[in-house]
Motif scaffolding. Structure first.
Motif, PDB file in Angstrom:
ATOM      1  N   ILE A 132     -10.927  -1.905  -7.615  1.00 15.77           N
ATOM      2  CA  ILE A 132     -10.056  -1.962  -9.011  1.00 15.77           C
ATOM      3  C   ILE A 132      -9.188  -0.677  -8.792  1.00 15.77           C
ATOM      4  O   ILE A 132      -8.047  -0.310  -9.260  1.00 15.77           O
ATOM      5  CB  ILE A 132     -10.615  -1.718 -10.120  1.00 15.77           C
ATOM      6  CG1 ILE A 132     -11.607  -3.478  -9.964  1.00 15.77           C
ATOM      7  CG2 ILE A 132      -9.316  -2.617 -11.440  1.00 15.77           C
ATOM      8  CD1 ILE A 132     -10.594  -4.233 -10.262  1.00 15.77           C
ATOM      9  N   ASP A 133     -10.139   0.695  -8.649  1.00 12.39           N
ATOM     10  CA  ASP A 133      -9.505   1.951  -9.106  1.00 12.39           C
ATOM     11  C   ASP A 133      -8.572   1.833  -7.486  1.00 12.39           C
ATOM     12  O   ASP A 133      -7.019   2.750  -8.144  1.00 12.39           O
ATOM     13  CB  ASP A 133     -10.546   2.822  -9.058  1.00 12.39           C
ATOM     14  CG  ASP A 133     -11.342   2.631 -10.516  1.00 12.39           C
ATOM     15  OD1 ASP A 133     -10.983   2.343 -10.810  1.00 12.39           O
ATOM     16  OD2 ASP A 133     -12.549   3.389  -9.835  1.00 12.39           O
ATOM     17  N   ALA A 134      -8.801   1.788  -6.431  1.00 15.39           N
ATOM     18  CA  ALA A 134      -7.888   1.798  -5.426  1.00 15.39           C
ATOM     19  C   ALA A 134      -7.007   0.915  -5.261  1.00 15.39           C
ATOM     20  O   ALA A 134      -5.695   1.650  -5.028  1.00 15.39           O
ATOM     21  CB  ALA A 134      -8.650   0.801  -3.910  1.00 15.39           C
ATOM     22  N   LEU A 135      -7.466   0.019  -5.976  1.00 10.19           N
ATOM     23  CA  LEU A 135      -5.030  -0.859  -5.875  1.00 10.19           C
ATOM     24  C   LEU A 135      -4.242  -0.706  -7.087  1.00 10.19           C
ATOM     25  O   LEU A 135      -3.393  -0.933  -6.689  1.00 10.19           O
ATOM     26  CB  LEU A 135      -6.071  -1.915  -6.768  1.00 10.19           C
ATOM     27  CG  LEU A 135      -5.054  -3.486  -6.669  1.00 10.19           C
ATOM     28  CD1 LEU A 135      -4.749  -3.351  -5.445  1.00 10.19           C
ATOM     29  CD2 LEU A 135      -5.578  -5.004  -7.506  1.00 10.19           C
ATOM     30  N   SER A 223      -7.164  -7.907   6.642  1.00  4.01           N
ATOM     31  CA  SER A 223      -7.632  -8.052   8.168  1.00  4.01           C
ATOM     32  C   SER A 223      -8.877  -9.295   8.492  1.00  4.01           C
ATOM     33  O   SER A 223      -9.664  -9.308   7.352  1.00  4.01           O
ATOM     34  CB  SER A 223      -7.948  -6.457   8.332  1.00  4.01           C
ATOM     35  OG  SER A 223      -6.745  -6.024   8.114  1.00  4.01           O
ATOM     36  N   ASN A 224      -8.166  -9.659   9.418  1.00  7.34           N
ATOM     37  CA  ASN A 224      -9.504 -10.526  10.271  1.00  7.34           C
ATOM     38  C   ASN A 224      -9.646 -11.365   9.358  1.00  7.34           C
ATOM     39  O   ASN A 224     -10.396 -11.994   9.474  1.00  7.34           O
ATOM     40  CB  ASN A 224     -10.927  -9.355  10.422  1.00  7.34           C
ATOM     41  CG  ASN A 224     -11.009  -8.499  11.338  1.00  7.34           C
ATOM     42  OD1 ASN A 224     -10.151  -8.788  12.707  1.00  7.34           O
ATOM     43  ND2 ASN A 224     -11.301  -7.099  10.661  1.00  7.34           N
ATOM     44  N   SER A 255      -5.814  -1.884   3.597  1.00  5.70           N
ATOM     45  CA  SER A 255      -4.725  -3.013   4.555  1.00  5.70           C
ATOM     46  C   SER A 255      -4.015  -4.606   3.827  1.00  5.70           C
ATOM     47  O   SER A 255      -3.371  -4.783   4.440  1.00  5.70           O
ATOM     48  CB  SER A 255      -6.508  -3.520   5.018  1.00  5.70           C
ATOM     49  OG  SER A 255      -7.063  -4.262   4.547  1.00  5.70           O
ATOM     50  N   LEU A 256      -4.421  -4.169   2.764  1.00  9.05           N
ATOM     51  CA  LEU A 256      -3.263  -5.151   2.403  1.00  9.05           C
ATOM     52  C   LEU A 256      -2.415  -4.914   2.339  1.00  9.05           C
ATOM     53  O   LEU A 256      -1.131  -6.207   2.522  1.00  9.05           O
ATOM     54  CB  LEU A 256      -2.904  -5.634   0.616  1.00  9.05           C
ATOM     55  CG  LEU A 256      -4.794  -5.721  -0.172  1.00  9.05           C
ATOM     56  CD1 LEU A 256      -4.503  -5.607  -1.044  1.00  9.05           C
ATOM     57  CD2 LEU A 256      -4.452  -6.741   0.518  1.00  9.05           C
ATOM     58  N   ASN A 263      -5.660  -3.325  10.551  1.00  9.27           N
ATOM     59  CA  ASN A 263      -6.761  -3.265  10.727  1.00  9.27           C
ATOM     60  C   ASN A 263      -7.471  -2.705  11.111  1.00  9.27           C
ATOM     61  O   ASN A 263      -7.732  -1.999  12.153  1.00  9.27           O
ATOM     62  CB  ASN A 263      -6.958  -4.381  11.852  1.00  9.27           C
ATOM     63  CG  ASN A 263      -7.901  -5.074  12.148  1.00  9.27           C
ATOM     64  OD1 ASN A 263      -8.896  -4.963  11.800  1.00  9.27           O
ATOM     65  ND2 ASN A 263      -7.778  -7.025  12.247  1.00  9.27           N
ATOM     66  N   PRO A 264      -8.706  -2.365  10.627  1.00 12.79           N
ATOM     67  CA  PRO A 264      -9.884  -1.079  10.625  1.00 12.79           C
ATOM     68  C   PRO A 264     -10.784  -1.964  12.117  1.00 12.79           C
ATOM     69  O   PRO A 264     -10.839  -0.450  12.144  1.00 12.79           O
ATOM     70  CB  PRO A 264     -10.704  -1.242   9.562  1.00 12.79           C
ATOM     71  CG  PRO A 264     -10.629  -2.462   8.442  1.00 12.79           C
ATOM     72  CD  PRO A 264      -8.767  -2.987   8.837  1.00 12.79           C
TER      73      PRO A 264
END
Length: 782
Positions: A132-135, A223-224, A255-256, A263-264
């Motif tokens: 949530i924080d990262a988003l 990704s993937n 990656s969004l 893609n990691p």
């Protein structure tokens, strides 16, 4: 006109002369028009009543009104056009997202899943707060302050465009609008942007901020081919979304922006840069400290990659069997197994399933090596003995390839096409190896409930989707013999009744001889008991039983044995062979019938369940994504088909296959050699052409069946070799399964032995009874 405009004479004329009156009126109108022109008045466009000219203000008011009306109509029309691309109220309140359906074991482990998009829905409280924080930090840091549209970001869009940087300024809510409602579209246009903004406003009015975040993280593509945060977490890190760390959360959220570029797995360098951007924004917005940020950006991305089309799909054979069982229910009730997020609970015990899959895989690899070694001469090419023994098989295999079809399409004859493709040595070697692969299947049932406990339909679903448990009908060989002896026991014969172990022959109506026999007849007494005959799997004794069962003792006519064939087929059906047709020829006593492993194991489980047949069942209930129970399943058939006494006698006779008797070892003695010490009854089976190897074992709490044979039905084991016997291939799989469960799955395993049914009295014969049985059965045959 006034009187001042005329003298007296003119006035009289005006009143009495119409022509004069018209002339005066025309003159007056000409003067008035001249005066109006002089004063700047305009009389154009609108017809006015005589003497009342239209002013400039009236003209402007009239056209302003027209323009406003046209603008109003156009605005209403454009608004109507915009509304056509917006989701309805019902769609806003019930957003539809394709969610995978899961097949679970009885203890909640994922066995398989059905999906069009690899997505697992999870609620907000099961998502790590780091996600949530990262988003919010990187995508919409004013998320909690706006009402769906961030006016600051929207106002900055033209500036970004002038700089050549195409940024839409979309909030999380606007992005959710695009993800949820595909009718909005993704094209770059003012119309789409307006629709997106209007939808975002409506979403904010209908949902809380937490609900918006939950929906967003469950709909976005990572990704993937991972859709939603739960699927992404498992695919990339092998864990749930609730367990993601800050660095893992930043990797996924990063990656969004571009799932392919960041893609990691395939673009580690660019993914790391993007991850660090997310981490910097988290530090900037106060979600992590600057010191922690400095530490995290130095760490590499540590993946635990699980391919999305294989992860949580370890039991695909069983999963496909389950799908076939419930597909009709889904169709009739309007559910889509691939998009509706159903949860299908099954009877499988996950530990048993894992053990079964591992053992089948490992044992089959060993059998493949032995199989190839025994068909290959010292220093010879791959399985050269096999191709010499069956010279037509290679051409048959080659004729089934696309390369052969292409060669024929070019105008070559069959032989010319074969000769042509044989020139490619590498291709020839690939075909030989591909078509001589062994396959195996395994199933375990609970005799008391009919529950499927473990199911292995093959070793590689990706290579071959044919399920060897319930699709493959194979000759059952000597595993059919317990049905023959069950008919005899049901008709008054006792395990101690003795028959000659020497061959016997019968003649059909065309004077052709049917003389099945054992491969060898070892030295020893002529007469053997039924118990010994079953334990040693003696064909000669089984054949000698047929005239007795047919009610024609002493006959040598093959036609007289047909009633015995019908009785055996009826017994097989009653015990559990309910799907495959059985030809009622006398030869079925030796296992010429082609049946499935599921049917055979189910039939044996009836012996273990004191003669009560329970139809196998794999699914217990289905729930929707909210946890509501939609349907429950119970066994459809439960019936006593043989007496508890007959069932127990048959179990006791099949114990002799494992433990032997006064006559020596049975065909299943390897179970004891491998260390299986608990109370087990069973039967080995090997077909006459050495194509199919079987072993089925029963205990009070479980019935286990295993089959080993060629992936292609034309493949044969060396008939003179140990690898071509059920006791050498199928039996070790069952033995390993028992031993592994006792060691590593004791909580789900029972060591209790069989108990005699209530009131059962063991019939111990005296010498006169044995002697009488010998005199009766010597008459059989010709």
């Amino acid at each position: 006109m006034s009187n001042s405009d005329f003298n007296n004479d003119d006035y009289e004329k005006y009143l009495n002369d119409p022509e004069f009156r018209k002339k005066k009126m025309a003159e007056r109108q000409a003067k008035a028009q001249f005066k109006g022109t002089q004063s700047g008045e305009i009389r154009k466009g609108k017809k006015s009543s005589p003497g009342k000219p239209e002013s400039l203000y009236g003209f402007m008011f009239r056209w302003t009104g027209i323009l406003l009306l046209v603008g109003l109509i156009g605005g209403v029309g454009f608004l109507f056009y915009l509304m056509q691309g917006l989701p309805s109220i019902e769609e806003l309140e019930n957003p539809q997202t394709d969610i995978a359906s899961f097949v679970l074991s009885r203890d909640g482990e994922v066995l398989d899943k059905y999906f069009t998009e690899n997505r697992t829905y999870v609620p907000y409280n099961q998502i790590s707060h780091h996600v949530i924080d990262a988003l919010i930090a990187v995508e919409d840091h004013r998320f909690y302050d706006h009402w769906g549209i961030d006016l600051y970001r929207t106002a900055a869009v033209p500036i970004h465009l002038l700089r050549g940087n195409l940024q839409g300024g979309s909030t999380i809510t606007q992005q959710l609008a695009r993800n949820l409602y595909r009718k909005i579209g993704r094209d770059v246009s003012v119309v789409r942007k307006l629709r997106e903004m209007l939808t975002a406003i409506q979403i904010e009015r209908n949902y809380t901020k937490r609900e918006i975040l939950e929906m967003y993280l469950n709909t976005v593509e990572f990704s993937n081919s991972s859709h939603g945060i739960e699927a992404a977490a498992f695919t990339h890190f092998g864990k749930s979304a609730s367990d993601l760390t800050p660095i893992e959360a930043a990797t996924l959220i990063g990656s969004l922006n571009n799932p392919t570029l960041f893609n990691p797995r395939t673009r580690a360098e660019s993914s790391t840069r993007r991850r660090n951007v997310v981490l910097s924004q988290m530090a900037r917005r106060g979600f992590i400290s600057q010191d922690y940020y400095a530490q995290l950006i130095t760490e590499p991305i540590a993946l635990n990659y699980n391919p999305p089309f294989r992860a949580r799909r370890e039991s695909r054979y069983f999963g496909e069997y389950v799908r076939l069982q419930i597909q009709d229910w889904a169709d009739q009730n309007g559910y889509d197994l691939f998009t509706d997020g159903l949860v299908i609970y099954t009877t499988v015990e996950s530990n048993m399933q894992r053990i079964a899959e591992r053992i089948v895989r490992e044992r089959l690899a060993e059998h493949q090596v032995a199989f190839e070694r025994e068909w290959t001469s010292p220093g010879g090419s791959y399985m050269d003995r096999y191709w010499q023994r069956f010279p037509t098989h290679l051409d048959q295999f080659l004729a089934e390839t696309t390369e052969f079809a292409a060669a024929v399409a070019q105008g070559r004859t069959r032989q010319e096409a074969l000769d042509y493709i044989k020139q490619d040595a590498a291709f020839l070697e690939r075909v030989k190896r591909a078509r001589t692969q062994l396959e195996s299947s395994f199933v375990a049932l609970d005799p008391r409930t009919g529950h499927v406990l473990a199911w292995v339909g093959g070793t590689d679903y990706g290579r071959r989707q044919f399920d060897q448990v319930f699709m493959a009908r194979k000759q059952v060989g000597s595993t059919m013999k317990p049905f023959v002896y069950a008919v005899a026991i049901d008709n008054g014969y006792k395990p101690y009744h003795r028959f000659s172990r020497f061959p016997v022959s019968f003649i059909d109506s065309r004077n052709q001889v049917w003389d099945p026999k054992d491969a060898t007849v070892s030295p020893g007494p002529e007469m053997v008991s039924m118990s010994e005959a079953l334990a040693r799997s003696l064909n000669n004794v089984t054949v000698r039983l047929l005239p007795e069962l047919a009610g024609a003792p002493g006959t040598n006519r093959l036609e007289d044995l047909m009633p015995a064939g019908r009785k055996i087929a009826e017994m097989a059906y009653n015990l559990g062979v309910r799907q495959s047709p059985i030809l009622t020829y006398p030869s079925i006593a030796l296992g010429t019938a082609e049946l499935t492993l599921l049917e055979m194991t189910s039939a044996y489980s009836t012996f273990a369940n004191q003669g009560v047949y329970i139809e196998p069942i794999a699914v217990t209930r289905i729930e929707d994504k909210a946890g509501n129970v939609l349907v429950e399943y119970f066994p459809q058939r439960r019936e006593e088909v043989i007496s508890p006494e007959t069932a127990y006698i048959m179990v006791d006779m099949m114990r002799g296959v494992i433990r032997g008797g006064e006559w020596g070892a049975g065909t299943g003695v390897r179970m004891r050699v491998m260390g299986v010490t608990q109370d087990v009854a069973g039967k080995t089976g090997t077909t006459q052409n050495s194509a199919d190897n079987w072993f089925i074992a029963v205990m009070p709490h479980i019935a286990i069946g295993s089959w080993v044979g060629g992936d292609d039905r034309r493949i044969r084991f060396p008939s003179s070799s140990g690898i071509g016997q059920g006791a050498r291939t199928a039996l070790p799989i069952v033995a390993d399964f028992i031993l592994d469960n006792r060691r590593n799955n004791a909580d789900n395993w029972s060591t209790e032995g069989f108990e005699q049914p209530a009131g059962f009295v063991e019939d111990i014969p005296d010498a006169s009874q044995i002697d009488q049985s010998q005199r009766n059965t010597r008459r059989t045959g010709w």
